[in-house]
Scaffold this active site. Structure first.
Site, PDB file in Angstrom:
ATOM      1  N   ASP A  81       0.867  -1.169   0.000  1.00  0.00           N
ATOM      2  CA  ASP A  81       0.000   0.000   0.000  1.00  0.00           C
ATOM      3  C   ASP A  81       0.912   1.231   0.000  1.00  0.00           C
ATOM      4  O   ASP A  81       2.083   1.141   0.383  1.00  0.00           O
ATOM      5  CB  ASP A  81      -0.894  -0.032   1.243  1.00  0.00           C
ATOM      6  CG  ASP A  81      -1.838   1.145   1.295  1.00  0.00           C
ATOM      7  OD1 ASP A  81      -2.392   1.483   0.239  1.00  0.00           O
ATOM      8  OD2 ASP A  81      -2.010   1.730   2.376  1.00  0.00           O
ATOM      9  N   ASP A 111      -1.436  -0.965   6.405  1.00  0.00           N
ATOM     10  CA  ASP A 111      -1.545  -0.469   7.780  1.00  0.00           C
ATOM     11  C   ASP A 111      -2.946   0.010   8.152  1.00  0.00           C
ATOM     12  O   ASP A 111      -3.203   0.323   9.303  1.00  0.00           O
ATOM     13  CB  ASP A 111      -0.569   0.696   7.997  1.00  0.00           C
ATOM     14  CG  ASP A 111      -1.055   1.989   7.350  1.00  0.00           C
ATOM     15  OD1 ASP A 111      -1.668   1.900   6.264  1.00  0.00           O
ATOM     16  OD2 ASP A 111      -0.831   3.063   7.925  1.00  0.00           O
TER      17      ASP A 111
END
Length: 808
Positions: free
Chosen positions: A491, A692
């Site tokens: 990401d 996250d």
């Protein structure tokens, strides 16, 4: 078969009495015969990990099954600090409440207001004991050392007992072995009278060696066979043959020295094995020792020292320079820097001010801190780390299945080979003594222990070493799969970048000012926890802008929001979203900002069905300092990197270029990330994902191996296979490096174990190994496997050269 209304439960039973991997396999097999039970027994840490349906089985039945197989479930004790007691009747009331729980005995001391409780793990937990006291109208907290300490003391006591027996056995065996050694110098092999040899060997065989007979009996009664069966068969054949020769004064050589020496050497090997196995859990022991036993709290204006276990949420505690924090908390007064290396593996201290979070067992460097406890006992981050490492160390890697299968049939095969050796050698040589010697050597050279220890000891050392480096592995399977990763999906926000975006440009389009554009944007974003929203709100707060009330709020996930403010409808979102609403965008200006790696948010209003662009906010999230090096290191490990981001293609291209990523997917909505992962998996590659945020959780769950950056959400961390406490992509490379080093050790161990038995048994069968030498070799085989696993302690995270990771 699991019932439709199943009530699933997980317990861990500490098991005493296992001597080799075959024992673990037998216990596992017997437990799995029970309806609704799935069990995995770890020989290395001597625990059974059991999932079962409470409608079909109960913990008591599980314990009885273990006991019936010839083993023992160790009991535990805990001391509880009691409150609200007023008299002896209170003590009696608490004792009765505790005794209602299965397998519990308790003694309450009125004077000290404490209770000592003995219980069987699996039947009840410490939390259930405390709940029983609370239900009786009192309060209780755990005040004794953790069960780790109790386990350690129990093992130390058992080790000392075994050590005494070994020295007695060695003293009795020494004259017999010295006599055998005299043969090499031309002395008579029967320097000692046979009756004296019998007198020395008998206590070794039946007193010192009693544990092997008991273990063999329990093993056979439980429907299996273990190492004890081999030792008993081998030494008994030598002993009873020699006893018959001595009793009837036959003209044959006696082998009392062989039977006694084998038992002594096996005991020595088990002692060395126990010592080495103890070192595999040193990482856990080190973590437990970090937490201080006492804490200083502020009470009625005074500073008093209390047991750290007695701290409650909300208590104010004081930490002086050089002291460790007793629990997790929030700084309410003071400033300092704290060494958090035990949690993150990062050596640089972290600055702490009022409002900052602090964690148990970290070390205060300089200033005095006053903190409010937020998590205590089993709820601190340290306790969570210890629990996660224990879970991983107790789990079973898929690579161990073949070793378990072989261990389950190993002993019967060896006994068969021994009988064939006896018969064949006797038939070919017509010498019964030579045939017996070879058969005994076959029995004592074989060792299933090395097979059973090959995988779990490496897993224990590897996961423990990882915890010290801030890498928390959920289970052994994840550690094994991480070695096979071919593609890593990353990401952008919070993974490649710091996850702390800031508004760096405000570009008004109409006659309004930049502050007006920012005020409108912040008013629309108020209440949102999205990182980009927080950046807008923080910027407005720094400029002291007043947020306006809004109505008719509506959001389109991953695109933008609309709301009314003072009767006017406003829009906020990505340029694409506003273009879909009919806005006329300045594409050239937007592209220029995006090319610098900035995320652009557009602000607009609607009057008379016309969408008017009011301005643009450019938000930048700085790349982590280590992202470029981490990507380069991962690529050097032959791992393809793919970036998924919800950002536009121009911004994604800019970030990809700066990090050296050639494969990226832009404008991927949160709900579509998991689909992208699944699509990549369809190509047959092993896919890993690191993220996250909450929106990463579905994609993390879809990946073969998932990593959660420690600063991420609880949902992401709960979903991931590996949690990285340090907010650094380099930790992913470290985790994969650790996985490769651990699997390398496992393969080495399995090779040693297989080759040892493959070569040793044939050599013994053809008479090339003396039974005493065979016994010594068997004793050392397990020690060599555990010692090889301990070499994993040399593994280091973030090596300066990509070649270092291959040196372990």
């Amino acid at each position: 078969m699991i019932s439709e209304t199943s009530v699933n439960r997980h317990i861990e039973l500490p098991i005493e009495g296992m001597t080799c991997a075959a024992c673990a396999v037998r216990i596992e097999k017997n437990l799995n015969k029970l309806s609704g039970v799935q069990a995995s027994v770890n020989f290395a840490n001597e625990k059974a990990h059991i999932d079962f349906d409470e409608n079909l089985a109960d913990a008591d039945a599980l314990i009885k099954t273990v006991e019936k197989a010839g083993f023992h479930v160790a009991s535990r004790s805990v001391r509880l600090q009691l409150r609200n007691m007023t008299c002896a009747a209170c003590a009696d009331h608490i004792e009765k409440a505790l005794h209602k729980l299965p397998g519990v005995s308790a003694a309450v001391n009125v004077a000290t207001e404490t209770a000592k409780v003995n219980f069987t793990p699996g039947l009840v937990t410490v939390d259930q004991l405390i709940k029983a006291v609370v239900a009786a109208g009192y309060d209780a907290t755990k005040i004794n050392e953790s069960s780790h300490n109790e386990d350690k003391l129990r093992r130390q006591a058992a080790y000392q007992t075994e050590l005494r027996l070994f020295w007695i056995s060695a003293l009795l065996t020494l004259p017999l072995v010295l006599q055998m050694g005299g043969m090499f110098f031309g002395h008579d092999m029967n320097m000692l009278p046979q009756w004296l040899q019998w007198l020395l060997a008998t206590p070794v065989q039946f007193w010192i060696g009693r544990r092997f007979y008991v273990g063999a009996w329990h093993s056979l009664r439980g429907g299996g066979a273990n190492m004890d069966v081999l030792v008993v068969l081998g030494t008994s054949m030598a002993y009873f043959f020699s006893a018959v020769v001595t009793l009837f004064a036959l003209d044959q050589h006696v082998y009392f020295e062989a039977s006694a020496a084998i038992i002594t050497l096996v005991l020595m090997g088990k002692l060395m094995e126990a010592r080495a196995k103890g070192k595999t859990s040193e990482a856990i022991e080190a973590l437990i020792r970090l937490q201080p036993k006492t804490a200083r709290i502020e009470k009625n204006g005074e500073i008093i020292e209390v047991p750290a276990a007695n701290l409650q949420v909300g208590d104010i505690f004081i930490v002086r320079p050089g002291e460790s924090l007793p629990v997790d908390g929030t700084v309410v007064e003071g400033s300092s820097s704290i060494d958090e290396s035990m949690l993150t593996g990062e050596s640089l201290p972290v600055s702490k001010q009022t409002g900052a979070h602090v964690f148990a067992a970290t070390v205060n460097q300089q200033g005095l801190l006053k903190c409010r406890a937020t998590s205590v006992g089993a709820h601190t981050q340290l306790a969570a780390i210890i629990h996660l490492v224990e879970e991983a160390q107790g789990s079973k890697a898929p690579i161990q299945r073949s070793a378990d299968t072989i261990s389950g049939i190993f002993v019967p095969i060896v006994v068969l080979i021994s009988l064939l050796t006896l018969g064949t050698t006797w038939w070919l040589t017509e010498e019964f003594v030579a045939a017996l010697t070879n058969a005994v050597a076959v029995l004592v050279i074989a060792c299933p222990c090395a097979l059973g220890l090959a995988t779990p000891t490496a897993i224990m050392v590897g996961t423990g070493r990882g915890a010290q480096a801030g890498i928390l592995v959920k289970n052994a399977a994840a550690l094994e799969h991480a070695e096979k990763i071919q593609t890593l999906i990353v990401d952008k926000t919070g993974t490649l970048t710091e996850g702390k975006p800031e508004v760096v440009d405000i570009v008004p389009v109409s006659s309004g000012s930049g502050n007006e554009v920012l005020q409108i944007a912040a008013s629309l974003e108020q209440g949102s926890e999205h990182p980009l929203a927080r950046a807008v709100l923080d910027s407005a707060k720094r400029l002291h802008l007043t947020l306006q009330p809004i109505t008719d709020f509506s959001a389109v996930t991953g695109s933008g929001i609309t709301a009314r403010m003072q009767g006017i409808e406003y829009f906020l979102g990505s340029p694409r979203y506003l273009a879909e609403q009919g806005g006329a965008l300045d594409e050239q200006h937007i592209t220029a900002l995006q090319a610098e790696g900035k995320t652009v948010i557009s602000v607009a209003s609607r009057n008379d069905r016309t969408l008017q662009i009011l301005g643009y906010l450019a938000i930048a999230d700085r790349l982590r300092d280590t992202s470029l090096k981490a990507i380069q290191r991962l690529q050097s490990m032959n791992i393809d990197i793919v970036m998924l981001t919800g950002d536009n293609a121009v911004t994604a291209a800019a970030i990809a270029k700066r990090t050296g990523i050639t494969d990226y997917h832009a404008e991927v909505l949160p709900q579509d990330k998991a689909a992208e992962v699944t699509k990549m998996k369809a190509d047959g590659q092993v896919i890993a994902m690191v993220g996250d945020g909450i929106n990463d959780a579905p994609a993390l769950a879809a990946a073969d191996v998932s990593f959660a950056i420690g600063a991420g959400s609880d949902v992401a961390i709960e979903t991931a296979d590996v949690t990285l406490i340090r907010n650094d992509l380099m930790s992913v490379a470290d985790a994969i490096s650790l996985s490769r080093a651990t699997l390398k050790k496992i393969r080495q161990n399995l090779f040693f174990a297989f080759i040892y038995n493959t070569l040793g048994i044939p050599l013994a069968a053809i008479g090339m190994l003396n039974p005493v030498i065979a016994g010594a070799a068997m004793a050392m085989s397990s020690v060599s496997v555990v010692t090889n696993s301990l070499l994993l302690k040399r593994w280091q995270p973030n090596p300066s050269s990509k070649h270092l990771e291959e040196k372990t």
